[in-house]
Design an enzyme around this catalytic site. Sequence first.
Site, PDB file in Angstrom:
ATOM      1  N   ARG A  66       0.501   0.018   4.620  1.00 26.44           N
ATOM      2  CA  ARG A  66       1.010   0.603   5.811  1.00 26.44           C
ATOM      3  C   ARG A  66       0.827  -0.508   6.793  1.00 26.44           C
ATOM      4  NH1 ARG A  66      -1.650   4.697   2.996  1.00 26.44           N
ATOM      5  NH2 ARG A  66      -3.366   4.352   3.751  1.00 26.44           N
ATOM      6  N   GLU A 103     -16.323   2.420  -2.577  1.00 24.44           N
ATOM      7  CA  GLU A 103     -17.412   3.273  -3.027  1.00 24.44           C
ATOM      8  C   GLU A 103     -18.002   3.031  -4.346  1.00 24.44           C
ATOM      9  OE1 GLU A 103     -16.118   6.996  -2.023  1.00 24.44           O
ATOM     10  OE2 GLU A 103     -18.261   7.881  -1.741  1.00 24.44           O
TER      11      GLU A 103
HETATM   12  P1  AMP Z   1     -11.839   0.480   4.639  1.00 27.25           P
HETATM   13  O1  AMP Z   1     -11.867  -0.606   3.864  1.00 27.25           O
HETATM   14  O2  AMP Z   1     -12.723   1.562   4.088  1.00 27.25           O
HETATM   15  O3  AMP Z   1     -11.858   0.385   6.177  1.00 27.25           O
HETATM   16  O4  AMP Z   1     -10.458   1.513   4.526  1.00 27.25           O
HETATM   17  C1  AMP Z   1      -9.228   0.836   5.241  1.00 27.25           C
HETATM   18  C2  AMP Z   1      -8.059   1.061   4.507  1.00 27.25           C
HETATM   19  O5  AMP Z   1      -8.035   2.195   3.409  1.00 27.25           O
HETATM   20  C3  AMP Z   1      -6.889   0.934   5.120  1.00 27.25           C
HETATM   21  O6  AMP Z   1      -5.824   0.081   4.527  1.00 27.25           O
HETATM   22  C4  AMP Z   1      -6.340   2.563   5.198  1.00 27.25           C
HETATM   23  O7  AMP Z   1      -4.887   2.665   4.915  1.00 27.25           O
HETATM   24  C5  AMP Z   1      -7.141   3.075   3.980  1.00 27.25           C
HETATM   25  N1  AMP Z   1      -7.958   4.458   4.625  1.00 27.25           N
HETATM   26  C6  AMP Z   1      -9.037   4.476   4.399  1.00 27.25           C
HETATM   27  N2  AMP Z   1      -9.521   5.864   4.802  1.00 27.25           N
HETATM   28  C7  AMP Z   1      -8.436   6.248   5.295  1.00 27.25           C
HETATM   29  C8  AMP Z   1      -8.269   7.736   5.414  1.00 27.25           C
HETATM   30  N3  AMP Z   1      -9.143   8.546   6.012  1.00 27.25           N
HETATM   31  N4  AMP Z   1      -6.874   7.839   6.132  1.00 27.25           N
HETATM   32  C9  AMP Z   1      -5.956   7.084   5.877  1.00 27.25           C
HETATM   33  N5  AMP Z   1      -5.984   5.817   5.417  1.00 27.25           N
HETATM   34  C10 AMP Z   1      -7.255   5.424   4.842  1.00 27.25           C
END
Ligand code: AMP
Length: 179
Positions: A66, A103
Amino acid sequence: MTDPTVPVPPWASRLRDIADFPKPGILFKDIMPLLADGADFAAAIDAMVEPWRGAGLVAVMGIESRGFILGAAMARVLGVGFVPVRKPGKLPGRTLKQEYTLEYRTDSIEVHADALPPGARVLIVDDVLATGGTLLAALSLAQQLQVEVVGAAVLVELAGLGGRERWDANVPLLANLVY
Ligand code: AMP
C-alpha cells in the site's frame, strides 16, 4: 485522534476498521474505500504531500504494497522519482536486504542496490505505522543505500503500538491521522 486541536479531515471517514484481519485480534485499517473515491484520494494525497513541498526531495521510497499506491501518487504530485521497497525475491536486479522481526517470525524487505545515488534526498512512505518494524527496516535500507532520509510519512499512525517510540527521533515522522 489523539490531538483534539487538529481537525479530522473529511476524507478520514473513508477509512474503515476490519476486525480480525489478517488474523484474530488485529483491527485492520482498510484504506481501499479511500482509494476508490477520486476526490477523497486526491485530498488525502495532497495532505500527505503538503509538508514535504520544497524539501528538495529526489525520490519517494514506498513500502510494498500500500506504500506503493500512496508513495507513487505522492511522487507524481511532487514531480520526483519513486523507488519501491519490496518483499524478498521480487526485484530483478542486485538488491540490498534488511531483516526485521514481527510478532512470531522474521521478514525482510529489499531495494535495488543502484536505485539512487548516495546522498539523494528521500521520503519513506507507508500507509500504516503499527509497531514500527517495517518503517525502521526501510530506514535501515535507505541507510545502506547511503541516501539522505529527509523524513517518513504515513497516512495512519496506530499510537498504542509503540512505532513512534522505536523510530529514529532525528528523522521527522509525520502521520495524517493518529488513532
Ligand atoms: P509495523 O511494522 O508493525 O509498523 O506494521 C506496518 C505494516 O503492516 C504496514 O506496511 C501496514 O500496511 C501493515 N499493518 C500493520 N498493522 C496494520 C493495521 N492494523 N491495519 C492495516 N495495516 C497494518
